[in-house]
Design an enzyme around this catalytic site. Structure first.
Site, short mmCIF file in Angstrom:
data_model
loop_
_atom_site.label_atom_id
_atom_site.label_comp_id
_atom_site.label_asym_id
_atom_site.label_seq_id
_atom_site.Cartn_x
_atom_site.Cartn_y
_atom_site.Cartn_z
N VAL A 24 0.84 -1.21 0.00
CA VAL A 24 0.00 0.00 0.00
C VAL A 24 0.88 1.26 0.00
O VAL A 24 0.70 2.16 -0.83
CB VAL A 24 -0.96 0.00 1.22
CG1 VAL A 24 -1.66 1.35 1.36
CG2 VAL A 24 -1.98 -1.13 1.08
N ASN A 103 1.21 -22.33 -1.40
CA ASN A 103 1.27 -23.10 -2.66
C ASN A 103 -0.10 -23.21 -3.36
O ASN A 103 -0.19 -23.10 -4.58
CB ASN A 103 1.92 -24.47 -2.44
CG ASN A 103 1.26 -25.27 -1.33
OD1 ASN A 103 0.36 -24.78 -0.65
ND2 ASN A 103 1.73 -26.49 -1.14
N ASP A 127 4.13 -23.18 6.28
CA ASP A 127 4.57 -24.56 5.99
C ASP A 127 5.92 -24.65 5.28
O ASP A 127 6.55 -25.70 5.30
CB ASP A 127 3.53 -25.28 5.12
CG ASP A 127 2.19 -25.45 5.83
OD1 ASP A 127 2.15 -25.26 7.06
OD2 ASP A 127 1.20 -25.76 5.15
N1 LIG Z 1 -5.36 -26.27 -7.79
C1 LIG Z 1 -5.98 -25.10 -7.53
N2 LIG Z 1 -6.64 -24.44 -8.51
C2 LIG Z 1 -7.26 -23.28 -8.26
N3 LIG Z 1 -7.29 -22.69 -7.06
C3 LIG Z 1 -6.65 -23.28 -6.06
C4 LIG Z 1 -5.96 -24.52 -6.22
N4 LIG Z 1 -5.42 -24.87 -5.04
C5 LIG Z 1 -5.79 -23.92 -4.17
N5 LIG Z 1 -6.51 -22.96 -4.77
C6 LIG Z 1 -7.14 -21.79 -4.15
O1 LIG Z 1 -6.27 -21.21 -3.19
C7 LIG Z 1 -6.91 -21.22 -1.91
C8 LIG Z 1 -5.87 -21.33 -0.83
O2 LIG Z 1 -5.14 -22.54 -1.00
P1 LIG Z 1 -4.69 -23.39 0.26
O3 LIG Z 1 -4.02 -24.58 -0.27
O4 LIG Z 1 -5.86 -23.58 1.17
O5 LIG Z 1 -3.70 -22.42 1.07
P2 LIG Z 1 -2.20 -21.93 0.75
O6 LIG Z 1 -2.25 -20.98 -0.37
O7 LIG Z 1 -1.80 -21.26 2.02
O8 LIG Z 1 -1.41 -23.15 0.45
C9 LIG Z 1 -7.88 -22.38 -1.99
O9 LIG Z 1 -8.92 -22.28 -1.05
C10 LIG Z 1 -8.40 -22.25 -3.41
O10 LIG Z 1 -9.38 -21.24 -3.50
O1 LIG Z 2 -6.47 -23.43 9.47
P1 LIG Z 2 -6.96 -24.69 8.83
O2 LIG Z 2 -7.91 -24.42 7.72
O3 LIG Z 2 -7.48 -25.63 9.85
O4 LIG Z 2 -5.74 -25.39 8.13
C1 LIG Z 2 -4.67 -25.96 8.80
C2 LIG Z 2 -3.51 -26.01 7.85
O5 LIG Z 2 -3.08 -24.69 7.54
C3 LIG Z 2 -1.68 -24.57 7.75
O6 LIG Z 2 -1.48 -23.99 9.04
C4 LIG Z 2 -1.08 -23.66 6.73
O7 LIG Z 2 -1.26 -24.24 5.46
P2 LIG Z 2 -1.45 -23.36 4.17
O8 LIG Z 2 -0.35 -22.34 4.16
O9 LIG Z 2 -1.37 -24.33 3.04
O10 LIG Z 2 -2.77 -22.69 4.24
C5 LIG Z 2 -1.18 -26.02 7.72
O11 LIG Z 2 0.05 -26.18 8.42
C6 LIG Z 2 -2.32 -26.75 8.39
O12 LIG Z 2 -2.36 -28.11 8.01
MG LIG Z 3 -0.31 -24.65 1.37
#
Ligand SMILES: Nc1ncnc2c1ncn2[C@@H]1O[C@H](COP(=O)(O)OP(=O)(O)O)[C@@H](O)[C@H]1O
Ligand SMILES: O=P(O)(O)OC[C@H]1O[C@](O)(COP(=O)(O)O)[C@@H](O)[C@@H]1O
Ligand SMILES: [Mg+2]
Length: 322
Positions: A24, A103, A127
């Site tokens: 920002v 990721n 993570d």
């Molecule tokens: N393969 C995918 N394709 C499209 N969107 C995705 C995919 N994987 C995750 N996302 C989106 O990103 C959001 C966050 O991903 P998540 O894996 O929960 O957390 P992080 O980004 O911290 O790893 C998901 O709720 C979804 O909306």
């Molecule tokens: O807060 P939630 O939805 O219970 O998810 C728990 C998960 O989120 C994390 O804290 C962080 O994971 P992401 O960065 O993929 O969202 C993991 O270590 C754990 O397994």
């Molecule tokens: Mg993740």
């Protein structure tokens, strides 16, 4: 490019606010109008936008969590959901998006970028499982929280001559458990990347007891098959270990708390780099830490690689704890 949006997605990570603040403040002073999106991809699909000026990000660099809110959105994983998101961005005259997340979020960001909307990513997850950065925002803070817990648990474990199982987060990645285990002086570290039997873990506990140590610390990653619950259940039926056993699952406490100096700096540096990337007319990449510098990695490379874990230190855990 004049109007850009920012959102935080997935698990919140300490240091996300430092990144928002940098985006920002550095963004507005670079001539951008910065729009905050509430609640990650769910908010993007719902069109939850609000303008963010320098005063809106006052007093947040020291706070964990994210002032924008976050979410896990199933709808965004569909083409229709992502199309709704793009329609909202375009109808609000927003020309690019910054995605602060891990990721999963960056995989979603790549797909959005492939659908023609310019996106850059800011590497953020406790993570440390995101390819394209040596360390993500939030990892250092989470590690320090785990270590503080381990230090405390060792005090009581020693006083009662017990073995103690401590479970960390990390999904199916062992970085948090391995690093906290080594830095916390654990006798045994159990991670998803390396198969281990409960008999091997039992042997470590028995040997630690027979060497006359006053405690035995076993750090396990939540993603390991032999996680804390399974080990606790298994050892209940095998009580001839010398030590009696207690178990702590650290859970979400690892994601809270104030960001360390490292995470405030990392969030700030990557946030600045994201603005510079867009100001130079580039997009479609993740910004992260590479050998001390902030570097951009193309999304195509990020999503086609798995982050690996350096396992060389693992085999020393037992020897270091002698
Ligand atoms: N393969 C995918 N394709 C499209 N969107 C995705 C995919 N994987 C995750 N996302 C989106 O990103 C959001 C966050 O991903 P998540 O894996 O929960 O957390 P992080 O980004 O911290 O790893 C998901 O709720 C979804 O909306
Ligand atoms: O807060 P939630 O939805 O219970 O998810 C728990 C998960 O989120 C994390 O804290 C962080 O994971 P992401 O960065 O993929 O969202 C993991 O270590 C754990 O397994
Ligand atoms: Mg993740």
């Amino acid at each position: 490019m004049k109007k850009i949006a920012v959102l935080t997605s997935g698990g919140d990570a300490p240091g996300m606010n430092a990144a928002i603040r940098a985006i920002v403040r550095y963004g507005t002073s670079s001539g951008f109008e910065v729009i905050g999106t509430n609640n990650g991809y769910s908010g993007l699909i719902a069109g939850e936008f609000r303008p963010l000026g320098p005063r809106d990000v006052s007093g947040i660099i020291q706070s964990g969590g994210t002032i924008l809110g976050s979410s896990r959105s199933k709808e965004f994983e569909t083409v229709a959901g992502r199309q709704k998101a793009i329609n909202n961005l375009v109808s609000s005259d927003i020309e690019a998006l910054i995605v602060i997340g891990g990721n999963g979020s960056q995989t979603g960001a790549h797909l959005l970028n492939q659908m023609g909307f310019p996106v850059v990513g800011v590497a953020s997850t406790i993570d440390n499982d995101l390819y394209g950065t040596d360390q993500s925002i939030g990892v250092d803070t989470a590690l320090n929280i785990v270590l503080e817990a381990i230090d405390r648990i060792k005090v009581t474990a020693s006083s009662h001559h017990r073995a103690h199982i401590v479970e960390t987060m990390g999904r199916n990645h062992g970085y948090l458990a391995l690093t906290a285990g080594i830095a916390g002086g654990a006798e045994c570290v159990v991670i998803p990347e390396v198969e281990v039997s409960p008999e091997q873990i039992a042997r470590v506990i028995e040997e630690t007891y027979s060497r006359g140590k006053s405690h035995c610390l076993i750090v396990v990653a939540e993603g390991a098959y032999w996680n804390a619950m399974r080990l606790q259940e298994h050892f209940k039926e095998n009580p001839s270990l010398g030590f009696s056993i207690r178990t702590t699952i650290l859970g979400h406490v690892q994601r809270g708390g104030a960001p360390t100096a490292f995470d405030r700096m990392l969030g700030t540096r990557i946030g600045i780099a994201a603005i510079r990337e867009l100001a130079s007319g580039r997009s479609g990449s993740l910004l992260g830490l590479a050998c001390g510098e902030i570097e951009a990695t193309p999304y195509a490379e990020v999503v086609s690689h798995k982050k690996t874990l350096d396992l060389s230190i693992l085999e020393t855990a037992e020897k270091l704890a002698r």
